[in-house]
Scaffold this motif. Structure first.
Motif, PDB file in Angstrom:
ATOM      1  N   PHE A 168      -2.923  15.870 -38.132  1.00 52.77           N
ATOM      2  CA  PHE A 168      -4.234  16.543 -38.190  1.00 52.77           C
ATOM      3  C   PHE A 168      -4.711  16.720 -39.630  1.00 52.77           C
ATOM      4  N   ALA A 169      -3.801  17.031 -40.498  1.00 53.15           N
ATOM      5  CA  ALA A 169      -4.209  17.278 -41.898  1.00 53.15           C
ATOM      6  C   ALA A 169      -3.008  17.096 -42.821  1.00 53.15           C
ATOM      7  N   THR A 170      -3.315  16.877 -44.099  1.00 50.74           N
ATOM      8  CA  THR A 170      -2.239  16.769 -45.099  1.00 50.74           C
ATOM      9  C   THR A 170      -2.377  17.929 -46.076  1.00 50.74           C
ATOM     10  N   VAL A 174      -1.438  26.764 -48.688  1.00 53.28           N
ATOM     11  CA  VAL A 174      -0.686  27.827 -48.000  1.00 53.28           C
ATOM     12  C   VAL A 174      -0.710  27.524 -46.510  1.00 53.28           C
ATOM     13  N   PHE A 175       0.397  27.728 -45.822  1.00 56.64           N
ATOM     14  CA  PHE A 175       0.383  27.567 -44.359  1.00 56.64           C
ATOM     15  C   PHE A 175       1.388  28.530 -43.722  1.00 56.64           C
ATOM     16  N   GLY A 176       1.228  28.683 -42.408  1.00 53.99           N
ATOM     17  CA  GLY A 176       2.162  29.548 -41.675  1.00 53.99           C
ATOM     18  C   GLY A 176       1.732  31.001 -41.660  1.00 53.99           C
ATOM     19  N   GLU A 177       0.532  31.268 -42.191  1.00 52.41           N
ATOM     20  CA  GLU A 177       0.097  32.672 -42.303  1.00 52.41           C
ATOM     21  C   GLU A 177      -0.513  33.188 -40.997  1.00 52.41           C
ATOM     22  N   LEU A 178      -1.046  32.255 -40.158  1.00 52.00           N
ATOM     23  CA  LEU A 178      -1.802  32.689 -38.976  1.00 52.00           C
ATOM     24  C   LEU A 178      -0.915  33.481 -37.999  1.00 52.00           C
ATOM     25  N   SER A 179       0.299  33.017 -37.818  1.00 51.23           N
ATOM     26  CA  SER A 179       1.153  33.670 -36.811  1.00 51.23           C
ATOM     27  C   SER A 179       1.811  34.948 -37.347  1.00 51.23           C
ATOM     28  N   ILE A 180       1.730  35.197 -38.639  1.00 52.54           N
ATOM     29  CA  ILE A 180       2.392  36.432 -39.117  1.00 52.54           C
ATOM     30  C   ILE A 180       1.394  37.516 -39.521  1.00 52.54           C
ATOM     31  N   LYS A 231     -12.491  28.158 -36.131  1.00 46.76           N
ATOM     32  CA  LYS A 231     -12.787  26.729 -36.247  1.00 46.76           C
ATOM     33  C   LYS A 231     -12.049  25.939 -35.177  1.00 46.76           C
ATOM     34  N   ASP A 232     -10.758  26.312 -34.951  1.00 45.11           N
ATOM     35  CA  ASP A 232      -9.929  25.594 -33.968  1.00 45.11           C
ATOM     36  C   ASP A 232     -10.071  26.163 -32.561  1.00 45.11           C
ATOM     37  N   ASN A 233     -11.047  27.080 -32.400  1.00 45.02           N
ATOM     38  CA  ASN A 233     -11.278  27.707 -31.103  1.00 45.02           C
ATOM     39  C   ASN A 233     -10.033  28.436 -30.583  1.00 45.02           C
ATOM     40  N   GLU A 244       2.582  17.490 -43.770  1.00 47.27           N
ATOM     41  CA  GLU A 244       1.575  17.091 -42.782  1.00 47.27           C
ATOM     42  C   GLU A 244       1.530  18.099 -41.635  1.00 47.27           C
ATOM     43  N   VAL A 245       0.280  18.374 -41.152  1.00 49.03           N
ATOM     44  CA  VAL A 245       0.109  19.195 -39.954  1.00 49.03           C
ATOM     45  C   VAL A 245       0.076  18.203 -38.797  1.00 49.03           C
ATOM     46  N   VAL A 246       1.064  18.272 -37.910  1.00 48.56           N
ATOM     47  CA  VAL A 246       1.184  17.233 -36.873  1.00 48.56           C
ATOM     48  C   VAL A 246       1.192  17.825 -35.464  1.00 48.56           C
ATOM     49  N   ILE A 266       9.199  22.065 -40.957  1.00 47.49           N
ATOM     50  CA  ILE A 266       9.247  23.418 -41.524  1.00 47.49           C
ATOM     51  C   ILE A 266       9.045  24.425 -40.393  1.00 47.49           C
ATOM     52  N   CYS A 267       8.123  24.130 -39.480  1.00 47.00           N
ATOM     53  CA  CYS A 267       7.962  24.961 -38.289  1.00 47.00           C
ATOM     54  C   CYS A 267       7.407  24.082 -37.174  1.00 47.00           C
ATOM     55  N   ARG A 268       7.605  24.525 -35.931  1.00 43.74           N
ATOM     56  CA  ARG A 268       7.094  23.738 -34.793  1.00 43.74           C
ATOM     57  C   ARG A 268       6.126  24.590 -33.985  1.00 43.74           C
ATOM     58  N   ARG A 276       2.733  33.202 -32.311  1.00 40.93           N
ATOM     59  CA  ARG A 276       3.345  31.862 -32.212  1.00 40.93           C
ATOM     60  C   ARG A 276       2.644  30.885 -33.137  1.00 40.93           C
ATOM     61  N   ARG A 277       3.381  29.878 -33.580  1.00 37.66           N
ATOM     62  CA  ARG A 277       2.833  28.883 -34.498  1.00 37.66           C
ATOM     63  C   ARG A 277       1.733  28.070 -33.805  1.00 37.66           C
ATOM     64  N   THR A 278       0.654  27.786 -34.552  1.00 34.44           N
ATOM     65  CA  THR A 278      -0.467  27.054 -33.951  1.00 34.44           C
ATOM     66  C   THR A 278      -0.312  25.545 -34.120  1.00 34.44           C
ATOM     67  N   ALA A 279       0.606  25.133 -34.985  1.00 35.26           N
ATOM     68  CA  ALA A 279       0.804  23.681 -35.199  1.00 35.26           C
ATOM     69  C   ALA A 279       2.197  23.429 -35.758  1.00 35.26           C
ATOM     70  N   SER A 280       2.621  22.162 -35.770  1.00 33.64           N
ATOM     71  CA  SER A 280       3.917  21.806 -36.387  1.00 33.64           C
ATOM     72  C   SER A 280       3.659  21.285 -37.794  1.00 33.64           C
ATOM     73  N   ILE A 281       4.551  21.578 -38.704  1.00 36.55           N
ATOM     74  CA  ILE A 281       4.385  21.124 -40.092  1.00 36.55           C
ATOM     75  C   ILE A 281       5.624  20.311 -40.478  1.00 36.55           C
ATOM     76  N   ARG A 282       5.398  19.130 -41.078  1.00 37.01           N
ATOM     77  CA  ARG A 282       6.506  18.231 -41.417  1.00 37.01           C
ATOM     78  C   ARG A 282       6.401  17.831 -42.895  1.00 37.01           C
TER      79      ARG A 282
HETATM   80  N1  LIG Z   1      -5.956  22.086 -38.774  1.00 36.55           N
HETATM   81  C1  LIG Z   1      -5.189  22.644 -39.684  1.00 36.55           C
HETATM   82  N2  LIG Z   1      -5.346  22.345 -40.966  1.00 36.55           N
HETATM   83  C2  LIG Z   1      -4.551  22.901 -41.907  1.00 36.55           C
HETATM   84  N3  LIG Z   1      -3.598  23.766 -41.618  1.00 36.55           N
HETATM   85  C3  LIG Z   1      -3.403  24.132 -40.346  1.00 36.55           C
HETATM   86  C4  LIG Z   1      -4.190  23.592 -39.311  1.00 36.55           C
HETATM   87  N4  LIG Z   1      -3.762  24.116 -38.155  1.00 36.55           N
HETATM   88  C5  LIG Z   1      -2.748  24.952 -38.469  1.00 36.55           C
HETATM   89  N5  LIG Z   1      -2.528  24.972 -39.769  1.00 36.55           N
HETATM   90  C6  LIG Z   1      -1.466  25.739 -40.517  1.00 36.55           C
HETATM   91  O1  LIG Z   1      -0.215  25.446 -39.903  1.00 36.55           O
HETATM   92  C7  LIG Z   1       0.459  26.676 -39.650  1.00 36.55           C
HETATM   93  C8  LIG Z   1       1.402  26.710 -38.491  1.00 36.55           C
HETATM   94  O2  LIG Z   1       1.895  28.007 -38.357  1.00 36.55           O
HETATM   95  P1  LIG Z   1       0.865  29.214 -38.237  1.00 36.55           P
HETATM   96  O3  LIG Z   1       0.168  29.127 -36.948  1.00 36.55           O
HETATM   97  O4  LIG Z   1       1.541  30.467 -38.592  1.00 36.55           O
HETATM   98  O5  LIG Z   1      -0.248  28.898 -39.362  1.00 36.55           O
HETATM   99  C9  LIG Z   1      -0.706  27.620 -39.380  1.00 36.55           C
HETATM  100  C10 LIG Z   1      -1.713  27.215 -40.416  1.00 36.55           C
HETATM  101  O6  LIG Z   1      -1.427  27.825 -41.639  1.00 36.55           O
END
Ligand SMILES: Nc1ncnc2c1ncn2[C@@H]1O[C@@H]2COP(=O)(O)O[C@H]2[C@H]1O
Length: 702
Positions: free
Chosen positions: A548-550, A556-562, A618-620, A538-540, A519-521, A573-579
């Motif tokens: 990392f997480a299911t 909800v995900f993808g909100e951090l970068s927007i 939390k993720d520093n 999955e957050v990979v 969905i995003c990388r 930028r996206r903090t993680a990849s989602i599959r």
């Molecule tokens: N450790 C995590 N656990 C759950 N969701 C996460 C984690 N890290 C990142 N995400 C989600 O994955 C998304 C990737 O894109 P964003 O960084 O916009 O926002 C991120 C979060 O919503």
């Protein structure tokens, strides 16, 4: 005492302003009485005596005063008869021209139908004189039409030309003029030598294009387009069948139909006998008028046929039809059967008969295809609004069932569909009409529709007309179902979370992802956030090996970068990849939509950003900073300053382009204006004397 004219004016004014129907009726009676008792007689006579006015009055009566124009109307009284006609101009979109076209069309149809009918000797003998008179009338119409055509205004370079000479020249140079001239050529004179040669009038059919012209105008004007198209189809079919019938009878004359028999291809009296009818009504007087078959076997009638004939002999009579009726009706029958390819007629035996049949069959095929196609189109367009509506309604029902919408809401949606259909709202697509109309016309229409309503609003009562106009243009109609809240207390500030959720829900759209889809990388620029409707994700890690997480339904995900969280180490930028693990239905919300919605809800925005910060912390990934307050307001608003600057730059470019465009069109317009003024000056120089003469005729100092 007030003069007659003043009294009439008063009465007319009172009639126009009064809303009382009875009062209007009484005043109308008074006017009629005054008119019939001749109070205005002198005035009327004066007017009628003025021969110069008569011609123009005719046009006025047929057209209505607003439909004709004379150059320099204020000089109308002093102009000579010829000058009035010379300066007359007719706009083809007005009622006068439309009514005149109807007259010309009738004269064309008359010629189209009557010319071939003269093939029937009985018709010629019975109606020859009335036919000649009617011909003369239609010829006068055609002649008069030449005058009308030469007075038709036309457009040149977007300007309506009403100059008499220009209109005349334009008409003389046109193809229509040649056709009109040929159609009034007195070919009838040949009939002085050969009185039966009605076909010499065929040149009158050169005006047939006026029938199509009238039909086109009617199709645009009519409120019943389907009915009109159906009528047009019937008339066209009738004319074709009619001509074909007359040609069939002409061939029958050429082959000599007098001695022909039942089996012959040509017309024969044997094929159309006068019908035998009972003298008495056998349903009313069954006892005396019905052959008594009691005790007889009706299947064996041939055994008592003589008895049957004897019984009916005194009780029958022959209903006689004239030869003309028989000839025409049988020919028309033959023509219609052949043209619709039903045939069932004796086979042709001569070469010309065969050729005629072949042409008829081919023509019939084309006509049949056109009729079927036309009627198909008509039915489709008649039902278009209904079928489009049904499609939407059924689609909506299917969607509600698929998404398991509860029954109360489903019922409410269906009722809304029903209501919009019965009120006619669903039959027209207002947004498309608005798109199609030029903005000026759309403005006028909106003013007509909404102005009365908006004037009643107390808030706007003392507003300037300009502001009201602007408001009216922006109005659009919305229908609410019974019990719906149009707004709720507390909505105004828009700072409640429920309100934000509502705004967000309206902006969501669904996307489906297949198993294994990313969905995003990590590292991509974030443009959307997602809500899981159904499925598992999955957050990979970027290589996809580490999970990392299911995330499950409702996450909800993808909100951090927007969210443009201040201090986010990853920026946008996206903090993680989602599959996606299996098939997943996700609601997508774009960054623009999210910010559009939360801009109105400052508290909700703050809490969202705080939640985002918590996750980042939390993720520093959060850069804690004391000078947070110093962060740019713009950044907190959602759009980083660079983005804003680039938008401003883009807008500036656009503005520059628009200014350049207008400047060049202004220079072009100037040049065009200069060219036209020079042209006008030249024209004036060449026609100086005639113009001066014209104005001196109109008593204008020059
Ligand atoms: N450790 C995590 N656990 C759950 N969701 C996460 C984690 N890290 C990142 N995400 C989600 O994955 C998304 C990737 O894109 P964003 O960084 O916009 O926002 C991120 C979060 O919503």
């Amino acid at each position: 005492m007030a003069s007659d004219r003043e009294q009439d004016a008063e009465i007319a004014l009172a009639m126009a302003t009064s809303t009382n129907k009875f009062a209007r009726l009484v005043r109308m009676m008074m006017l009629i009485k005054r008119w019939t008792t001749g109070q205005n007689q002198q005035e009327t006579e004066e007017r009628l005596d003025d021969r110069n006015m008569l011609m123009f009055k005719f046009f006025e009566t047929v057209a209505g005063t607003k439909n004709l124009s004379i150059i320099g109307n204020h000089q109308e009284e002093s102009m000579s008869w010829f000058n009035k006609i010379w300066h007359l101009s007719i706009n083809e979109t007005n009622n006068f021209y439309y009514r005149w076209s109807a007259i010309v069309m009738l004269s064309c149809i008359y010629n189209l139908v009557l010319i071939p009918v003269m093939i029937f000797a009985e018709f010629r003998q019975s109606y020859y004189k009335p036919w000649l008179v009617a011909n003369a009338i239609t010829d006068v119409v055609n002649l008069f039409d030449i005058l009308i055509q030469s007075k038709r205004e036309f457009m040149e370079d977007g300007v309506c030309i009403t100059e008499p000479k220009a209109m005349l020249v334009k008409y003389f140079k046109s193809r229509d003029f040649i056709l009109d001239l040929l159609s009034v050529t007195p070919s009838d004179l040949v009939m002085l030598i050969f009185p039966n040669l009605a076909f010499v009038r065929l040149n009158r059919l050169l005006k047939i294009h006026r029938i199509f012209d009238f039909m086109e105008r009617t199709e645009i004007r009519t409120n019943f387009p389907h009915l009109f198209r159906l009528l047009r189809l019937i008339v066209v079919c009738f004319v074709i069948f009619h001509w074909n019938a007359c040609v069939y009878f002409l061939l029958s004359i050429l082959y000599g139909y007098q001695d022909s028999e039942m089996e012959d291809w040509v017309f024969s009296y044997e094929k159309i006998l006068d019908p035998l009818l009972p003298k008495c009504n056998n349903r009313l007087y069954a006892g005396t008028c019905l052959f008594d078959e009691d005790g007889l076997d009706a299947h064996e009638r041939h055994t008592y046929v003589d008895e049957l004939l004897d019984f009916w002999e005194p009780k029958k009579y022959v209903r006689e039809f004239s030869n003309l009726t028989k000839k025409y009706s049988l020919s028309f029958y033959w023509s219609s059967l052949t043209l619709v390819n039903l045939g069932e007629q004796p086979s042709p035996t001569q070469l010309s008969q065969m050729l005629f049949e072949i042409v008829d069959t081919l023509l019939g095929l084309v006509i049949f295809a056109i009729i079927v196609g036309d009627i198909g189109n008509m039915v489709t367009s008649m039902n278009l609004a209904r079928s489009t509506f049904e499609e939407k309604k059924d689609g909506c029902k299917r969607y509600m069932r698929f998404r398991k919408v509860n029954q109360v809401l489903e019922r409410k949606v269906v009722e809304w569909f029903e209501y919009t259909w019965t009120r006619g709202q669903a039959k027209v697509d207002e947004s498309k009409i608005v798109e199609y109309l030029p903005s000026r016309l759309h403005g006028q229409m909106s003013v007509q529709i909404h102005m009365d309503t908006i004037r009643k609003v107390r808030l706007f009562q003392d507003c300037e007309a300009g502001l009201l106009y602007e408001l009216v243009l922006r109005l659009h109609l919305q229908i609410f179902s019974p019990g719906d809240y149009i707004c709720r207390k507390g909505d105004v500030g828009k700072d409640c979370e429920a309100g934000l959720l509502y705004e967000l829900v309206l902006r969501l759209h669904l996307q489906i992802f297949s198993p294994g889809d990313y969905i995003c990388r990590k590292g991509d620029v974030g443009k959307e956030m997602y809500i899981i409707k159904r499925g598992c994700l999955e957050v990979v890690s970027p290589d996809g090996l580490k999970v990392f997480a299911t995330l499950n339904e409702g996450a909800v995900f993808g909100e951090l970068s927007i969210l443009n969280i201040p201090g986010n180490k990853n920026g946008n930028r996206r903090t993680a990849s989602i599959r996606a693990v299996g098939y997943s239905d996700l609601y997508v919300l774009t960054k623009d939509d999210l910010w559009d919605a939360i801009r109105e809800f400052p508290d909700a925005k703050k809490s969202l950003i705080d939640k985002g910060k918590e996750i980042l912390r939390k993720d520093n990934l959060l850069k804690e900073s004391d000078d947070e307050a110093e962060l740019s307001d713009m950044e907190i608003e959602g759009i980083p300053i660079e983005e804003r600057l680039s938008k401003i730059r883009k807008n500036l470019y656009k503005l520059e382009e628009t200014i350049n465009k207008y400047a060049s069109s202004f220079h072009g317009g100037n040049a065009e204006m200069k060219r036209r003024i020079t042209q006008l000056e030249q024209r004036y120089k060449t026609r100086k004397h005639s113009i001066q003469g014209l104005y001196s005729n109109m008593n204008i100092d020059f």
